[in-house]
Design a protein around this motif. Structure first.
Motif, mmCIF file in Angstrom:
data_model
loop_
_atom_site.group_PDB
_atom_site.id
_atom_site.type_symbol
_atom_site.label_atom_id
_atom_site.label_comp_id
_atom_site.label_asym_id
_atom_site.label_seq_id
_atom_site.Cartn_x
_atom_site.Cartn_y
_atom_site.Cartn_z
ATOM 1 N N ASN A 102 0.925 -1.126 -0.042
ATOM 2 C CA ASN A 102 -0.007 -0.083 -0.047
ATOM 3 C C ASN A 102 0.650 1.284 -0.099
ATOM 4 O OD1 ASN A 102 -2.599 -1.378 0.073
ATOM 5 N ND2 ASN A 102 -2.683 -1.301 2.070
ATOM 6 N N ILE A 103 1.615 1.420 0.913
ATOM 7 C CA ILE A 103 2.940 2.333 0.755
ATOM 8 C C ILE A 103 3.511 2.695 -0.431
ATOM 9 C CG2 ILE A 103 4.926 3.464 1.891
ATOM 10 C CD1 ILE A 103 4.015 1.930 4.475
ATOM 11 N N SER A 104 3.831 1.611 -1.234
ATOM 12 C CA SER A 104 4.497 1.790 -2.622
ATOM 13 C C SER A 104 3.410 2.522 -3.419
ATOM 14 C CB SER A 104 4.878 0.511 -2.907
ATOM 15 O OG SER A 104 6.174 -0.035 -2.192
ATOM 16 N N ARG A 105 2.261 1.900 -3.420
ATOM 17 C CA ARG A 105 1.310 2.512 -4.383
ATOM 18 C C ARG A 105 0.860 3.817 -4.096
ATOM 19 N NH1 ARG A 105 -3.681 3.308 -3.416
ATOM 20 N NH2 ARG A 105 -3.655 1.901 -1.480
ATOM 21 N N ILE A 106 0.925 4.039 -2.700
ATOM 22 C CA ILE A 106 0.652 5.424 -2.373
ATOM 23 C C ILE A 106 1.557 6.439 -2.644
ATOM 24 C CG2 ILE A 106 0.217 7.163 -0.536
ATOM 25 C CD1 ILE A 106 -1.425 4.635 0.878
ATOM 26 N N PHE A 107 2.792 6.177 -2.522
ATOM 27 C CA PHE A 107 4.121 6.810 -3.041
ATOM 28 C C PHE A 107 3.968 7.276 -4.457
ATOM 29 C CE2 PHE A 107 8.169 7.111 -4.758
ATOM 30 C CZ PHE A 107 8.621 8.444 -4.175
ATOM 31 N N GLY A 108 3.690 6.005 -5.334
ATOM 32 C CA GLY A 108 3.446 6.209 -6.736
ATOM 33 C C GLY A 108 2.567 7.443 -7.041
ATOM 34 N N GLU A 109 1.397 7.367 -6.352
ATOM 35 C CA GLU A 109 0.155 8.217 -6.662
ATOM 36 C C GLU A 109 0.758 9.799 -6.197
ATOM 37 O OE1 GLU A 109 -2.939 6.847 -4.224
ATOM 38 O OE2 GLU A 109 -3.525 5.029 -5.625
ATOM 39 N N VAL A 110 1.597 9.748 -5.039
ATOM 40 C CA VAL A 110 1.933 11.058 -4.854
ATOM 41 C C VAL A 110 2.896 11.755 -5.883
ATOM 42 C CG1 VAL A 110 3.297 12.498 -2.856
ATOM 43 C CG2 VAL A 110 1.434 10.759 -2.424
ATOM 44 N N LEU A 111 3.986 10.702 -6.186
ATOM 45 C CA LEU A 111 5.021 11.170 -7.252
ATOM 46 C C LEU A 111 4.244 11.542 -8.497
ATOM 47 C CD1 LEU A 111 8.008 11.294 -7.967
ATOM 48 C CD2 LEU A 111 7.734 8.733 -8.780
ATOM 49 N N ARG A 112 3.125 10.825 -8.996
ATOM 50 C CA ARG A 112 2.689 11.079 -10.248
ATOM 51 C C ARG A 112 1.797 12.669 -10.350
ATOM 52 N NH1 ARG A 112 0.944 6.354 -11.752
ATOM 53 N NH2 ARG A 112 -0.632 6.346 -9.873
ATOM 54 N N ASP A 137 16.257 5.718 -14.914
ATOM 55 C CA ASP A 137 15.599 5.442 -16.217
ATOM 56 C C ASP A 137 14.202 5.586 -16.148
ATOM 57 O OD1 ASP A 137 14.496 2.714 -17.835
ATOM 58 O OD2 ASP A 137 16.180 3.418 -18.816
ATOM 59 N N ARG A 138 13.540 5.927 -17.406
ATOM 60 C CA ARG A 138 12.323 6.228 -17.293
ATOM 61 C C ARG A 138 11.380 5.081 -17.122
ATOM 62 N NH1 ARG A 138 7.796 4.684 -19.756
ATOM 63 N NH2 ARG A 138 9.104 3.254 -21.082
ATOM 64 N N THR A 139 11.668 3.759 -17.244
ATOM 65 C CA THR A 139 11.075 2.874 -16.814
ATOM 66 C C THR A 139 11.052 2.546 -15.261
ATOM 67 O OG1 THR A 139 12.938 1.199 -17.127
ATOM 68 C CG2 THR A 139 11.498 1.483 -18.830
ATOM 69 N N PHE A 140 11.937 2.972 -14.625
ATOM 70 C CA PHE A 140 11.955 3.052 -13.205
ATOM 71 C C PHE A 140 11.060 4.029 -12.585
ATOM 72 C CE2 PHE A 140 13.876 4.454 -9.090
ATOM 73 C CZ PHE A 140 13.778 3.201 -8.467
ATOM 74 N N VAL A 141 10.796 5.426 -13.105
ATOM 75 C CA VAL A 141 9.841 6.131 -12.673
ATOM 76 C C VAL A 141 8.526 5.350 -13.067
ATOM 77 C CG1 VAL A 141 8.840 8.417 -13.353
ATOM 78 C CG2 VAL A 141 11.208 8.157 -13.321
ATOM 79 N N TYR A 142 8.362 4.768 -14.211
ATOM 80 C CA TYR A 142 7.081 4.195 -14.614
ATOM 81 C C TYR A 142 6.756 3.131 -13.192
ATOM 82 C CZ TYR A 142 3.810 0.813 -16.754
ATOM 83 O OH TYR A 142 2.793 0.025 -16.734
ATOM 84 N N ARG A 143 7.858 2.420 -12.721
ATOM 85 C CA ARG A 143 7.345 1.289 -11.918
ATOM 86 C C ARG A 143 7.403 2.090 -10.516
ATOM 87 N NH1 ARG A 143 12.198 -1.357 -14.809
ATOM 88 N NH2 ARG A 143 11.020 -3.007 -16.083
ATOM 89 N N LEU A 144 8.020 3.102 -10.193
ATOM 90 C CA LEU A 144 7.587 3.829 -8.964
ATOM 91 C C LEU A 144 6.348 4.420 -8.865
ATOM 92 C CD1 LEU A 144 10.696 5.983 -8.561
ATOM 93 C CD2 LEU A 144 10.203 4.272 -7.261
ATOM 94 N N ARG A 172 3.790 3.247 -10.471
ATOM 95 C CA ARG A 172 2.602 2.084 -10.452
ATOM 96 C C ARG A 172 2.756 1.333 -9.042
ATOM 97 N NH1 ARG A 172 -0.153 0.045 -14.077
ATOM 98 N NH2 ARG A 172 0.371 -2.228 -13.627
ATOM 99 N N GLY A 173 3.662 1.830 -8.136
ATOM 100 C CA GLY A 173 3.838 1.100 -6.801
ATOM 101 C C GLY A 173 4.566 -0.278 -7.074
ATOM 102 N N VAL A 174 5.201 -0.452 -7.914
ATOM 103 C CA VAL A 174 5.942 -1.916 -8.218
ATOM 104 C C VAL A 174 7.426 -1.714 -7.634
ATOM 105 C CG1 VAL A 174 6.873 -3.347 -9.948
ATOM 106 C CG2 VAL A 174 4.631 -2.231 -10.322
ATOM 107 N N ARG A 175 7.898 -0.578 -7.633
ATOM 108 C CA ARG A 175 9.378 -0.292 -7.189
ATOM 109 C C ARG A 175 9.391 0.686 -5.952
ATOM 110 N NH1 ARG A 175 13.849 -1.837 -9.986
ATOM 111 N NH2 ARG A 175 14.757 -1.514 -7.936
#
Length: 88
Positions: free
Chosen positions: A8-18, A38-45, A47-50
């Protein structure tokens, strides 16, 4: 803190970053370039995957023109708000 909380925290961080990135009108590619990732890292962040390292967190915040405290503080506030909704 269990596994579910970490997800949940990863997903929420991703939403805040976006949200911050979108408010500034910059692409994932631009953010990645400015933060030195890398751009794919930002994408993964987003999405809450990383999850970011501290170094990456500071690089992202500098690229967004905010403090790392803003990114983490907003993530924590949203996590606590959602936790209260579930518990209460």
């Amino acid at each position: 803190m269990g596994r579910m909380d970490s997800t949940n925290i990863s997903r929420i961080f991703g939403e805040v970053l976006r949200r911050y990135r979108s408010e500034r009108g910059i692409t994932q590619e631009e953010l990645a370039f400015q933060a030195g990732v890398d751009r794919t890292f930002v994408y993964r962040l987003e999405r809450g995957v990383r999850q970011p390292t501290i170094t990456t967190l500071i690089g992202m915040s500098r690229a967004l023109g905010i403090s790392a405290t803003d990114l983490m503080g907003d993530t924590e506030k949203e996590y606590l708000r959602q936790s209260e909704e579930i518990d209460g």
